[in-house]
Structures are given as structure tokens and as C-alpha cells.
Motif scaffolding. Sequence first.
Motif, mmCIF file in Angstrom:
data_model
loop_
_atom_site.group_PDB
_atom_site.id
_atom_site.type_symbol
_atom_site.label_atom_id
_atom_site.label_comp_id
_atom_site.label_asym_id
_atom_site.label_seq_id
_atom_site.Cartn_x
_atom_site.Cartn_y
_atom_site.Cartn_z
ATOM 1 N N GLU A 13 0.827 -1.207 0.000
ATOM 2 C CA GLU A 13 0.000 0.000 0.000
ATOM 3 C C GLU A 13 0.860 1.255 0.000
ATOM 4 O O GLU A 13 1.959 1.270 0.546
ATOM 5 C CB GLU A 13 -0.914 0.030 1.218
ATOM 6 C CG GLU A 13 -0.161 0.158 2.532
ATOM 7 C CD GLU A 13 -1.067 0.193 3.758
ATOM 8 O OE1 GLU A 13 -2.291 0.087 3.611
ATOM 9 O OE2 GLU A 13 -0.527 0.359 4.868
ATOM 10 N N PHE A 14 0.328 2.299 -0.628
ATOM 11 C CA PHE A 14 1.001 3.589 -0.586
ATOM 12 C C PHE A 14 0.736 4.234 0.765
ATOM 13 O O PHE A 14 -0.378 4.158 1.291
ATOM 14 C CB PHE A 14 0.491 4.505 -1.705
ATOM 15 C CG PHE A 14 1.084 4.187 -3.045
ATOM 16 C CD1 PHE A 14 2.328 4.678 -3.404
ATOM 17 C CD2 PHE A 14 0.400 3.395 -3.942
ATOM 18 C CE1 PHE A 14 2.878 4.377 -4.634
ATOM 19 C CE2 PHE A 14 0.939 3.093 -5.180
ATOM 20 C CZ PHE A 14 2.182 3.592 -5.538
ATOM 21 N N ARG A 15 1.778 4.840 1.315
ATOM 22 C CA ARG A 15 1.672 5.598 2.560
ATOM 23 C C ARG A 15 2.192 7.009 2.295
ATOM 24 O O ARG A 15 3.081 7.210 1.480
ATOM 25 C CB ARG A 15 2.508 4.945 3.663
ATOM 26 C CG ARG A 15 1.984 3.568 4.032
ATOM 27 C CD ARG A 15 2.805 2.898 5.098
ATOM 28 N NE ARG A 15 2.230 1.587 5.429
ATOM 29 C CZ ARG A 15 2.817 0.705 6.184
ATOM 30 N NH1 ARG A 15 4.004 0.969 6.737
ATOM 31 N NH2 ARG A 15 2.236 -0.450 6.431
ATOM 32 N N ASP A 16 1.630 7.981 2.992
ATOM 33 C CA ASP A 16 2.025 9.377 2.792
ATOM 34 C C ASP A 16 3.208 9.744 3.676
ATOM 35 O O ASP A 16 3.248 9.390 4.858
ATOM 36 C CB ASP A 16 0.856 10.310 3.099
ATOM 37 C CG ASP A 16 -0.248 10.211 2.056
ATOM 38 O OD1 ASP A 16 0.070 9.889 0.899
ATOM 39 O OD2 ASP A 16 -1.416 10.458 2.403
ATOM 40 N N PHE A 17 4.148 10.478 3.069
ATOM 41 C CA PHE A 17 5.336 10.949 3.780
ATOM 42 C C PHE A 17 5.467 12.448 3.569
ATOM 43 O O PHE A 17 5.366 12.943 2.449
ATOM 44 C CB PHE A 17 6.589 10.222 3.283
ATOM 45 C CG PHE A 17 6.562 8.748 3.589
ATOM 46 C CD1 PHE A 17 7.031 8.265 4.800
ATOM 47 C CD2 PHE A 17 6.036 7.851 2.671
ATOM 48 C CE1 PHE A 17 6.980 6.908 5.094
ATOM 49 C CE2 PHE A 17 5.985 6.487 2.953
ATOM 50 C CZ PHE A 17 6.457 6.016 4.164
#
Length: 138
Positions: A13-17
Amino acid sequence: PAPEDEQAFSPKEFRDFQLISTKYESPDTRRFYFRLKNPTDKANLPVSSCIVLKYTDSEGKNVIRPYTPTSTNATEGKFELIVKRYAKSKMGTHLFTMRPGEYIAAKGPFVKFEYKPNQWTGGIGMIGGGSGITPLYQ
């Protein structure tokens, strides 16, 4: 290893940074520092692996590109990317317009070549240029 939900990155999954800061290395090359979830988190990326970044452009299309972080696995609380901006690069242009506090989505790691310690006892030589430079930092 820690459970996936406790790791900085997820290959599923994409995670926000959040962008912390940037530093110019040359007129078309910058270092980007992104915050990990917790101040003591480490990227813990395998040697010869990359992450992919994603953003949605003005037409609603996802732009996804691979990058190799240049920070070490000992670095806490952040990870670093070195990016060269090319004239027609959508992702490079997007990154160069980002301001501290803004977010980019990322997922990974994806292993490009499985390296095992002491795999080659006689030594190893590496040649890198262009986008092949950053994997040599790992």
C-alpha cells in the motif's frame, strides 16, 4: 522483522510521507528529506531495493516512478532521496515544486537484486551512471 503495519514502508500500500526540507546539490539536482511516521523509525530497506513514489497530476492520472533512497538504515525519523530534474520529467518537476509540509505517497521496498553478505569472497566491482548512481550508495 516487525509486522508490516509497524514498518516505515509497505510493498502492498502507498503511505504518505511529509517533506521536511530540500537541499540543492546543483541547479537541477536536489536532496529531499521526508519524515517517517515516528522520530525513531528507520527505513530498514534491503540493499539493492527501491521505493516508488506516486502523485496524482492535474488531469487525475497517477504518476508513479521508482527511486532509491540514499539515506542509511541507521538514519532515524526520515529518509533521503537525491533527484535530478529533467525537462519532461513529471515526477521530478512535481518534487521540485513541493514545499516543506506537503506529502508524497510511497510504497516498497522492491528488491532489484538480492544481495547476500559475503556472496562474493573475491570482491565485487560496480559501475554506475545516471539513475544507476543512487543504488551504489546503498
